[in-house]
Design an enzyme around this catalytic site. Structure first.
Site, PDB file in Angstrom:
ATOM      1  N   MET A   1       7.885   6.705   4.706  1.00  0.00           N
ATOM      2  CA  MET A   1       6.670   6.431   3.952  1.00  0.00           C
ATOM      3  C   MET A   1       5.445   7.002   4.658  1.00  0.00           C
ATOM      4  O   MET A   1       4.617   7.681   4.040  1.00  0.00           O
ATOM      5  CB  MET A   1       6.511   4.923   3.754  1.00  0.00           C
ATOM      6  CG  MET A   1       5.283   4.521   2.957  1.00  0.00           C
ATOM      7  SD  MET A   1       5.317   5.084   1.237  1.00  0.00           S
ATOM      8  CE  MET A   1       6.524   3.968   0.534  1.00  0.00           C
TER       9      MET A   1
ATOM     10  N   ASP B   1       2.972   6.861  16.195  1.00  0.00           N
ATOM     11  CA  ASP B   1       4.148   5.989  16.255  1.00  0.00           C
ATOM     12  C   ASP B   1       4.447   5.705  17.720  1.00  0.00           C
ATOM     13  O   ASP B   1       3.729   6.162  18.617  1.00  0.00           O
ATOM     14  CB  ASP B   1       5.348   6.619  15.548  1.00  0.00           C
ATOM     15  CG  ASP B   1       6.256   5.558  14.908  1.00  0.00           C
ATOM     16  OD1 ASP B   1       6.533   4.548  15.593  1.00  0.00           O
ATOM     17  OD2 ASP B   1       6.679   5.734  13.759  1.00  0.00           O
TER      18      ASP B   1
ATOM     19  N   VAL C   1       3.984   0.510   8.981  1.00  0.00           N
ATOM     20  CA  VAL C   1       5.109   0.243   9.866  1.00  0.00           C
ATOM     21  C   VAL C   1       6.106  -0.677   9.158  1.00  0.00           C
ATOM     22  O   VAL C   1       5.936  -1.033   7.993  1.00  0.00           O
ATOM     23  CB  VAL C   1       4.622  -0.380  11.197  1.00  0.00           C
ATOM     24  CG1 VAL C   1       3.665   0.577  11.896  1.00  0.00           C
ATOM     25  CG2 VAL C   1       3.953  -1.724  10.970  1.00  0.00           C
TER      26      VAL C   1
ATOM     27  N   GLU D   1       8.338  -3.642   7.622  1.00  0.00           N
ATOM     28  CA  GLU D   1       7.894  -4.841   6.901  1.00  0.00           C
ATOM     29  C   GLU D   1       8.190  -6.103   7.719  1.00  0.00           C
ATOM     30  O   GLU D   1       9.074  -6.898   7.382  1.00  0.00           O
ATOM     31  CB  GLU D   1       8.601  -4.917   5.543  1.00  0.00           C
ATOM     32  CG  GLU D   1       8.093  -3.922   4.525  1.00  0.00           C
ATOM     33  CD  GLU D   1       6.837  -4.387   3.828  1.00  0.00           C
ATOM     34  OE1 GLU D   1       6.912  -5.136   2.845  1.00  0.00           O
ATOM     35  OE2 GLU D   1       5.760  -3.990   4.288  1.00  0.00           O
TER      36      GLU D   1
ATOM     37  N   LYS E   1       3.405  -5.745  12.277  1.00  0.00           N
ATOM     38  CA  LYS E   1       2.163  -5.349  11.615  1.00  0.00           C
ATOM     39  C   LYS E   1       0.945  -5.954  12.328  1.00  0.00           C
ATOM     40  O   LYS E   1      -0.104  -5.304  12.447  1.00  0.00           O
ATOM     41  CB  LYS E   1       2.193  -5.769  10.141  1.00  0.00           C
ATOM     42  CG  LYS E   1       3.087  -4.893   9.257  1.00  0.00           C
ATOM     43  CD  LYS E   1       3.037  -5.324   7.810  1.00  0.00           C
ATOM     44  CE  LYS E   1       3.872  -4.425   6.907  1.00  0.00           C
ATOM     45  NZ  LYS E   1       3.295  -3.071   6.739  1.00  0.00           N
TER      46      LYS E   1
ATOM     47  N   SER F   1       4.847  -3.970   0.321  1.00  0.00           N
ATOM     48  CA  SER F   1       5.220  -4.214  -1.069  1.00  0.00           C
ATOM     49  C   SER F   1       5.356  -5.693  -1.390  1.00  0.00           C
ATOM     50  O   SER F   1       5.396  -6.060  -2.555  1.00  0.00           O
ATOM     51  CB  SER F   1       6.543  -3.499  -1.392  1.00  0.00           C
ATOM     52  OG  SER F   1       7.570  -3.960  -0.529  1.00  0.00           O
TER      53      SER F   1
ATOM     54  N   HIS G   1      -0.710  -0.282  -1.441  1.00  0.00           N
ATOM     55  CA  HIS G   1       0.727  -0.183  -1.680  1.00  0.00           C
ATOM     56  C   HIS G   1       1.071   1.140  -2.356  1.00  0.00           C
ATOM     57  O   HIS G   1       0.777   1.347  -3.535  1.00  0.00           O
ATOM     58  CB  HIS G   1       1.168  -1.375  -2.545  1.00  0.00           C
ATOM     59  CG  HIS G   1       2.609  -1.360  -2.923  1.00  0.00           C
ATOM     60  ND1 HIS G   1       3.103  -2.049  -4.016  1.00  0.00           N
ATOM     61  CD2 HIS G   1       3.691  -0.738  -2.371  1.00  0.00           C
ATOM     62  CE1 HIS G   1       4.404  -1.860  -4.108  1.00  0.00           C
ATOM     63  NE2 HIS G   1       4.786  -1.063  -3.135  1.00  0.00           N
TER      64      HIS G   1
END
Length: 727
Positions: A331, A350, A407, A409, A414, A436, A457
Site C-alpha cells: 500500500m 520504513d 504501516v 493494522e 501505528k 480500513s 483510507h
C-alpha cells in the site's frame, strides 16, 4: 439576454455559427442552446445570401454534450408526463440536425477542440469535418456511460459512415478518440493546426468539392460492409456483440442493448425512419431509472466530490511539494507511486533500507509496465522514480507538507510511528493514517496534536482505484479536513468524507456483502449460485471471491479485535463461523495464499474449492432459493447497512454513500448506489420488502428506524428537483 450563438455572413456567402455560451467554461447542450441552434439553422437555410454554413466554437473546446445537471431534473419531471410528449421533446434536436444536413447548402464543422456526445453529433450531421491538431482533444459518443444512447442521430450516422462492425465498439464502449484516430477511423476529413481550423473548413465550403448532400441521402447508398439479417458480416457482428454484452453487463444496463437494436434496425431503414427508431429507444432509456441513477452518482455527485463540495470554507488551498510516506509495503509503495506520478516528492520511510527498496520496487514495476505498453517514455518513468526518496530516518520529514502513515493494522505499531513522525515533521503539517477499520479517534490518542490527525483510507490497487475515504475523528480540525481533501485531489482521486466509527462506511458496507454470501453458504445455498447471483446483481465479483481478495485471515483478526474491544456488547456477524473455520480449521486465508473459497491455479484461473460442499452441505436442488431472492439479499444487506451508517452519523449525506459504494467497492453502478436504489424502489416498498426478508432470514434485514420514518412521511434521500434547462 446574450445569445449562445453568433451568426455572421461574410461577402462570400459563408454563414458562420459561432457557439459561445455565456457564463460557461465549456459549451453544453441545454434547452436554451437547442432552441437557439434550431433558430440559427432555420435562418441560414432560408437566407438566399447564404451559400454555405460553418459551425465552430469561440471557446477552447467545441462542445461537451448535454448539460447533465438539467438532464437529471428533466428526467424526474418527465416520469409524470405522457410518453408521447417526452418523445416529441426529445426528438427536437434530432429534427434540427436533420434539417441542417438537408438544408440544401454545404455545411462544414470546425472542431477546434473536444467534441463529445451531442457536440460530436452536430459534427456528424455536417457534410465536412475539420479537426484541430490538438492531441489532448477528444471526439466521441460516450452516452452509454451514463445509461443512454446517442439520441441525435449518432447511432445512425456513425455506422453509415464507417460500417456497423467499426461503429459498434465506439457506441457500446463510449470510446473517446484523438483527432488523429478519428481521422483514421473515417470520422474526420481533415486535421490542421488549431489556429487554422475555421479557415480550412471555410476553404472547403468555397471549393468545387463542397457537397450539400450526405452520402446516405444519395440514391443507391449502402451501409459500408452491409446491413440486415441476411448479411454474413452483420450477423456475426451482432452475434458476437450480444454475447459480449451478456458477459459485461449481465443485462443490468439497458443502454447497450438499445444501441444494438438501434443499429440493427435503423441501418435497414431510410434515414428519417431510422432516426424515429433511435428516438423511441432514447425515450425509453430516458424514462428508465438506470440512466437517472448513473447520471446522478457517477457524474453529478462525483463531480461535486471532485470539486471538494465538502471542503471547509476559509482554509487556504494547500500545495504539496513533498510528502512523507510511512510504511513501504504494497500500500505504501503504491501511494508513493501515485504521488510521484503527480509531480510530488515522496520521502518513503520504513524500518530498513531493504524494506524501503522493496516498496520503491513496487513503483518501479508499475512504471516498467507503463513503458512496456508504450504509455510512457523511459525518461518520464525515471523522473517519477527519482521523486521517491527512500530512507529510514524520520528526520527527513522535517520539510514534509503532509505525512501519510500506512504501516501494519496494529494500534501499537501505528502509535509508535505517529509519535516518531510528529517529533520530526513541521508543526503545521497533517498526519493521515491509512486504515480500513481502526477508529481514528482511538488512533489519535497517540498524537500530541489530534486536531491535525485524520483518517485517509486508500483502496487497493491504489494506482487504479479512484476513491479515497476521509475519516474525521472526534478532535480532527477543519484545517486537517480541508488540507486532506486538497491532497486527495492533488493525487487525482475522488474524496468522500465520513465521521469516525467502527469500519467507517466502506469497510462495514463491504463487510455486509461478504457476510451475506457467507451466511448463504451456511444455509446450504450452492456456492456457484451465490457467486453468480452477486454478478447478476451488478457486483464486479461474488461475495466469496471478494472475501478471498480482501483476506479471510484479516477479517478473522478484525472480528476478534471487535470482540475484545466491545466485550459484552459484541454481536457476531451471522457468517463469522465460516470465516473462523476457513482460517483456523482449513488454513485457507484467501487469494494471497492461493487458497480460500477458491483454489487459485498456476495458470491464473480460479475455481470454487470443492471442500465447500463437504463442510457446508448444499440443500437439495428443490430447496435452493430463487436467484432473484439471492440477488435481493446481497444488494439489500448492503443498502440497509448504508442507512444504518447514516443513522449512526458515520455518513452525513447520501451523495457520499452512493459515490463511495460505487467507486470504492463496485456496488451495482446501474443502481446509482444504495441510497439511489432505495429511492428507485421507494422507501415504503423497500421497508415492506425488508420486513419480509427479516421474517425469513433474521433481524439483520429489519428496516432501520430512519427508513421507516421516511416511508411514513413519503420522503426520499434525494428530494425531487425542479426541472432545469436541459436538452
Amino acid at each position: 439576454m446574450t445569445s449562445s450563438i453568433t451568426i455572421a455572413v461574410d461577402a462570400g456567402g459563408i454563414c458562420t455559427l459561432t457557439i459561445d455560451q455565456p457564463g460557461r467554461s465549456m459549451n453544453v447542450i441545454d434547452t436554451r442552446f437547442a432552441d437557439e441552434f434550431a433558430a440559427a439553422v432555420a435562418r441560414a437555410a432560408k437566407d438566399d445570401a447564404v451559400k454555405g454554413v460553418l459551425i465552430t466554437s469561440a471557446k477552447k473546446d467545441f462542445l461537451a454534450g448535454a448539460d447533465l445537471v438539467g438532464f437529471e431534473a428533466w428526467m424526474e419531471e418527465a416520469r409524470s408526463q405522457p410518453v408521447e410528449q417526452v418523445y416529441a421533446e426529445l426528438s427536437k434536436f434530432t429534427r434540427t440536425l436533420r434539417a441542417l444536413e438537408t438544408c440544401g447548402k454545404p455545411v462544414a464543422c470546425a472542431i477546434n477542440g473536444t467534441a463529445l456526445g451531442g457536440g460530436f453529433e452536430i459534427a456528424l450531421a455536417c457534410h465536412y469535418r475539420v479537426a484541430a491538431d490538438t492531441p489532448s482533444a477528444r471526439l466521441g459518443l460516450p452516452e452509454v456511460q451514463v445509461g443512454l444512447l446517442p439520441g441525435a442521430g449518432g447511432t445512425q450516422r456513425l455506422p453509415r459512415m464507417i460500417g456497423i462492425q467499426a461503429a459498434l465498439p465506439l457506441l457500446l464502449e463510449g470510446r473517446h478518440l484523438s483527432p488523429e484516430k478519428a481521422r483514421a477511423a473515417g470520422l474526420v476529413h481533415e486535421i490542421v493546426a488549431a489556429d487554422s481550423v475555421a479557415e480550412a473548413a471555410r476553404a472547403w465550403l468555397l471549393s468545387d468539392n463542397a457537397a450539400a448532400v450526405q452520402p446516405w441521402d444519395q440514391k443507391g447508398f449502402k451501409v459500408p460492409g452491409g446491413a440486415g439479417g441476411m448479411n454474413s458480416g452483420t450477423v456475426q457482428a451482432f452475434m458476437a456483440g450480444n454475447a459480449l454484452l451478456q458477459a459485461r453487463t449481465w443485462h443490468n444496463y439497458p443502454a447497450p442493448e438499445a444501441i444494438m437494436s438501434c443499429v440493427y434496425e435503423g441501418t435497414q431503414l431510410p434515414m428519417d425512419k431510422a432516426l424515429a427508431v433511435e428516438a423511441k429507444y432514447f425515450t425509453k432509456l430516458f424514462l428508465d431509472p438506470v440512466a437517472r441513477n448513473m447520471i446522478r452518482t457517477l457524474f453529478l455527485n462525483k463531480g461535486r466530490a471532485d470539486k471538494l463540495a465538502r471542503r471547509p470554507a476559509g482554509v487556504p488551498k494547500a500545495e504539496f511539494r513533498r510528502i512523507g510516506m510511512l510504511g513501504a509495503g504494497m500500500m505504501g509503495g503504491a501511494i508513493a507511486y501515485v504521488a510521484a506520478s503527480r509531480g510530488i516528492e515522496v520521502v518513503l520511510i520504513d524500518q530498513s533500507l531493504e524494506a524501503v527498496e522493496r516498496g520503491k520496487g513496487h513503483a518501479a514495476k508499475l512504471l516498467s509496465s507503463q513503458v512496456a505498453k508504450g504509455r510512457m517514455e523511459q525518461a518520464d518513468a525515471d523522473a517519477i522514480l527519482a521523486r521517491i526518496l527512500p530512507g529510514t530516518d524520520y528526520a527527513a520529514l522535517a520539510d514534509a507538507d503532509y505525512v501519510i502513515e500506512a504501516v501494519f493494522e496494529d494500534r501499537e505499531i501505528k502509535a509508535e510511528v505517529t509519535r516518531r513522525a510528529e517529533a520530526a515533521m513541521p508543526a503545521g503539517a497533517i498526519i493521515g493514517t491509512n486504515t480500513s477499520t481502526l477508529p481514528i479517534t482511538g488512533l489519535a490518542q497517540a498524537s500530541v496534536r489530534p486536531e491535525r490527525f485524520i483518517g485517509i483510507h486508500f483502496f487497493s490497487p491504489v494506482d487504479k482505484m479512484p476513491l479515497v475515504e476521509i475519516i474525521r475523528g472526534e478532535r480532527t480540525g477543519e484545517a486537517a479536513l480541508a488540507v486532506t481533501q486538497d491532497l486527495v485531489r492533488a493525487l487525482g482521486k475522488t474524496p468522500i468524507v465520513v465521521n469516525d466509527g467502527r469500519g467507517f462506511f466502506t469497510s462495514r458496507f463491504c463487510g455486509a456483502y461478504m457476510n451475506e454470501g457467507q451466511t448463504l453458504l451456511l444455509e446450504g445455498v450452492g456456492p456457484a449460485l451465490i457467486e453468480n447471483a452477486g454478478r447478476l446483481a451488478g457486483m464486479p465479483v461474488g461475495p466469496l471471491a471478494l472475501a478471498d481478495e480482501t483476506a479471510l485471515d484479516l477479517a478473522w483478526k478484525i472480528y476478534r479485535q471487535w470482540e475484545k474491544d466491545l466485550g459484552a456488547d459484541y454481536v457476531p456477524a451471522t457468517g463469522w463461523d465460516v470465516v473462523r473455520r476457513m482460517v483456523e480449521e482449513f488454513g485457507r486465508p484467501g487469494r494471497k495464499a492461493g487458497k480460500g473459497f477458491y483454489d487459485y491455479l498456476e495458470s491464473g484461473e480460479k475455481r470454487l474449492w470443492p471442500g465447500l460442499g463437504a463442510h457446508w452441505p448444499r440443500k437439495p436442488e428443490a430447496e435452493q432459493p430463487d436467484v432473484e431472492e439471492v440477488k435481493m439479499r446481497l444488494l439489500y444487506a448492503q443498502a440497509i447497512d448504508a442507512v444504518r451508517a447514516m443513522e449512526d452519523g458515520v455518513l452525513t449525506t447520501p451523495e457520499d454513500g452512493d459515490v463511495g459504494a460505487i467507486l470504492g467497492l463496485g456496488y451495482a453502478p446501474w443502481s446509482g448506489g444504495p441510497f439511489s436504489l432505495i429511492d428507485t424502489v421507494g422507501a415504503a416498498s423497500f421497508v415492506s420488502q425488508c420486513e419480509a426478508l427479516a421474517a425469513r432470514h433474521g433481524p439483520r434485514f429489519a428496516p432501520p428506524a430512519l427508513l421507516k420514518r421516511m416511508a411514513a412521511e413519503g420522503r426520499r434521500f434525494y428530494p425531487r428537483a425542479a426541472a432545469k434547462a436541459a436538452a
